[in-house]
Design a protein around this motif. Structure first.
Motif, mmCIF file in Angstrom:
data_model
loop_
_atom_site.group_PDB
_atom_site.id
_atom_site.type_symbol
_atom_site.label_atom_id
_atom_site.label_comp_id
_atom_site.label_asym_id
_atom_site.label_seq_id
_atom_site.Cartn_x
_atom_site.Cartn_y
_atom_site.Cartn_z
ATOM 1 N N LEU A 54 -25.821 -0.510 9.321
ATOM 2 C CA LEU A 54 -25.479 -0.179 7.936
ATOM 3 C C LEU A 54 -24.239 0.705 7.884
ATOM 4 N N ARG A 55 -24.139 1.654 8.802
ATOM 5 C CA ARG A 55 -22.971 2.542 8.854
ATOM 6 C C ARG A 55 -21.683 1.743 9.055
ATOM 7 N N LYS A 56 -21.701 0.837 10.017
ATOM 8 C CA LYS A 56 -20.524 0.007 10.277
ATOM 9 C C LYS A 56 -20.210 -0.879 9.076
ATOM 10 N N PHE A 57 -21.254 -1.420 8.470
ATOM 11 C CA PHE A 57 -21.074 -2.290 7.303
ATOM 12 C C PHE A 57 -20.418 -1.525 6.156
ATOM 13 N N LEU A 58 -20.855 -0.290 5.948
ATOM 14 C CA LEU A 58 -20.296 0.511 4.863
ATOM 15 C C LEU A 58 -18.876 0.984 5.148
ATOM 16 N N LEU A 59 -18.530 1.143 6.425
ATOM 17 C CA LEU A 59 -17.175 1.549 6.790
ATOM 18 C C LEU A 59 -16.201 0.369 6.886
ATOM 19 N N PHE A 60 -16.726 -0.830 7.074
ATOM 20 C CA PHE A 60 -15.883 -2.004 7.310
ATOM 21 C C PHE A 60 -14.837 -2.247 6.219
ATOM 22 N N PRO A 61 -15.121 -1.986 4.941
ATOM 23 C CA PRO A 61 -14.069 -2.186 3.926
ATOM 24 C C PRO A 61 -12.801 -1.368 4.185
ATOM 25 N N LEU A 62 -12.879 -0.339 5.023
ATOM 26 C CA LEU A 62 -11.666 0.407 5.376
ATOM 27 C C LEU A 62 -10.629 -0.496 6.036
ATOM 28 N N THR A 63 -11.089 -1.524 6.759
ATOM 29 C CA THR A 63 -10.128 -2.447 7.378
ATOM 30 C C THR A 63 -9.331 -3.170 6.307
ATOM 31 N N ASN A 64 -10.010 -3.550 5.228
ATOM 32 C CA ASN A 64 -9.313 -4.219 4.132
ATOM 33 C C ASN A 64 -8.428 -3.258 3.365
ATOM 34 N N ALA A 65 -8.861 -2.011 3.246
ATOM 35 C CA ALA A 65 -8.034 -1.001 2.575
ATOM 36 C C ALA A 65 -6.752 -0.764 3.368
ATOM 37 N N ALA A 66 -6.887 -0.646 4.686
ATOM 38 C CA ALA A 66 -5.707 -0.459 5.537
ATOM 39 C C ALA A 66 -4.767 -1.648 5.398
ATOM 40 N N ASN A 67 -5.325 -2.835 5.432
ATOM 41 C CA ASN A 67 -4.528 -4.045 5.288
ATOM 42 C C ASN A 67 -3.819 -4.065 3.938
ATOM 43 N N PHE A 68 -4.528 -3.709 2.880
ATOM 44 C CA PHE A 68 -3.953 -3.708 1.536
ATOM 45 C C PHE A 68 -2.782 -2.735 1.432
ATOM 46 N N VAL A 69 -2.957 -1.528 1.941
ATOM 47 C CA VAL A 69 -1.901 -0.513 1.866
ATOM 48 C C VAL A 69 -0.671 -0.976 2.642
ATOM 49 N N ILE A 70 -0.874 -1.450 3.858
ATOM 50 C CA ILE A 70 0.257 -1.871 4.695
ATOM 51 C C ILE A 70 0.979 -3.070 4.080
ATOM 52 N N THR A 71 0.222 -4.068 3.601
ATOM 53 C CA THR A 71 0.893 -5.239 3.033
ATOM 54 C C THR A 71 1.598 -4.894 1.723
ATOM 55 N N THR A 72 1.013 -4.022 0.935
ATOM 56 C CA THR A 72 1.658 -3.636 -0.326
ATOM 57 C C THR A 72 2.962 -2.890 -0.066
ATOM 58 N N VAL A 73 2.921 -1.915 0.827
ATOM 59 C CA VAL A 73 4.144 -1.181 1.190
ATOM 60 C C VAL A 73 5.146 -2.143 1.824
ATOM 61 N N GLY A 74 4.650 -3.027 2.691
ATOM 62 C CA GLY A 74 5.535 -3.994 3.347
ATOM 63 C C GLY A 74 6.240 -4.910 2.368
ATOM 64 N N VAL A 75 5.506 -5.415 1.389
ATOM 65 C CA VAL A 75 6.114 -6.295 0.381
ATOM 66 C C VAL A 75 7.172 -5.525 -0.409
ATOM 67 N N TYR A 76 6.862 -4.307 -0.772
ATOM 68 C CA TYR A 76 7.837 -3.488 -1.503
ATOM 69 C C TYR A 76 9.111 -3.289 -0.669
ATOM 70 N N VAL A 77 8.941 -2.925 0.584
ATOM 71 C CA VAL A 77 10.101 -2.681 1.452
ATOM 72 C C VAL A 77 10.913 -3.960 1.626
ATOM 73 N N ILE A 78 10.245 -5.062 1.887
ATOM 74 C CA ILE A 78 10.957 -6.330 2.111
ATOM 75 C C ILE A 78 11.720 -6.768 0.862
ATOM 76 N N VAL A 79 11.077 -6.674 -0.296
ATOM 77 C CA VAL A 79 11.696 -7.183 -1.525
ATOM 78 C C VAL A 79 12.678 -6.184 -2.136
ATOM 79 N N ASP A 80 12.230 -4.935 -2.337
ATOM 80 C CA ASP A 80 13.069 -3.984 -3.072
ATOM 81 C C ASP A 80 14.049 -3.210 -2.195
ATOM 82 N N VAL A 81 13.660 -2.869 -0.986
ATOM 83 C CA VAL A 81 14.546 -2.088 -0.120
ATOM 84 C C VAL A 81 15.490 -2.999 0.659
ATOM 85 N N LEU A 82 14.937 -4.014 1.300
ATOM 86 C CA LEU A 82 15.755 -4.919 2.105
ATOM 87 C C LEU A 82 16.406 -6.033 1.280
#
Length: 132
Positions: free
Chosen positions: A70-98
């Motif tokens: 249960l502990r791992k199951f409840l923490l697992f969404p952090l992987t998606n949160a990390a992915n979301f933050v990185i891809t969102t920042v990445g898209v911004y950098v690629i489109v607006d900065v680069l």
């Protein structure tokens, strides 16, 4: 020659990638199924949540060969949160900065997020292995 620590990590990375492909297919299939009866946003959210649950169990069983808790199951969404933050920042950098196009920016940003997502999921699924 790969040492004893590198071999399991290499296998885990390869399996993590395969699970990711399966999970993406599962998400998309569920999305299309739900889309027949639901608005697209609700179809997306339900498919995303169900595929995240599937990803948890597939990664526990095949990637990390660990017992799901249960502990791992409840923490697992952090992987998606990390992915979301990185891809969102990445898209911004690629489109607006680069000043690159927006068409393939999410794919490039997602590729950059994979190693971080792997590390976060490994930390959640195998806490003792990452403490070394």
């Amino acid at each position: 020659m790969l040492d004893a620590m590198t071999r399991p990590m290499t296998r885990q990375m390869a399996t993590f990638a395969v699970v990711g492909v399966v999970n993406t297919g599962m998400y998309y299939g569920l999305y299309l199924l739900f889309l027949m009866r639901l608005p697209y946003l609700l179809a997306h959210v339900l498919a995303f949540l169900l595929s995240m649950v599937g990803s948890f169990f597939l990664n526990a069983r095949f990637t990390y060969r660990t017992r799901p808790t249960l502990r791992k199951f409840l923490l697992f969404p952090l992987t998606n949160a990390a992915n979301f933050v990185i891809t969102t920042v990445g898209v911004y950098v690629i489109v607006d900065v680069l000043q690159a196009g927006s068409r393939f920016a999410p794919l490039l940003a997602s590729a950059a997020a994979i190693p971080v997502t792997f590390v976060v999921s490994r930390w959640i699924m195998l806490p003792s292995a990452t403490a070394r």
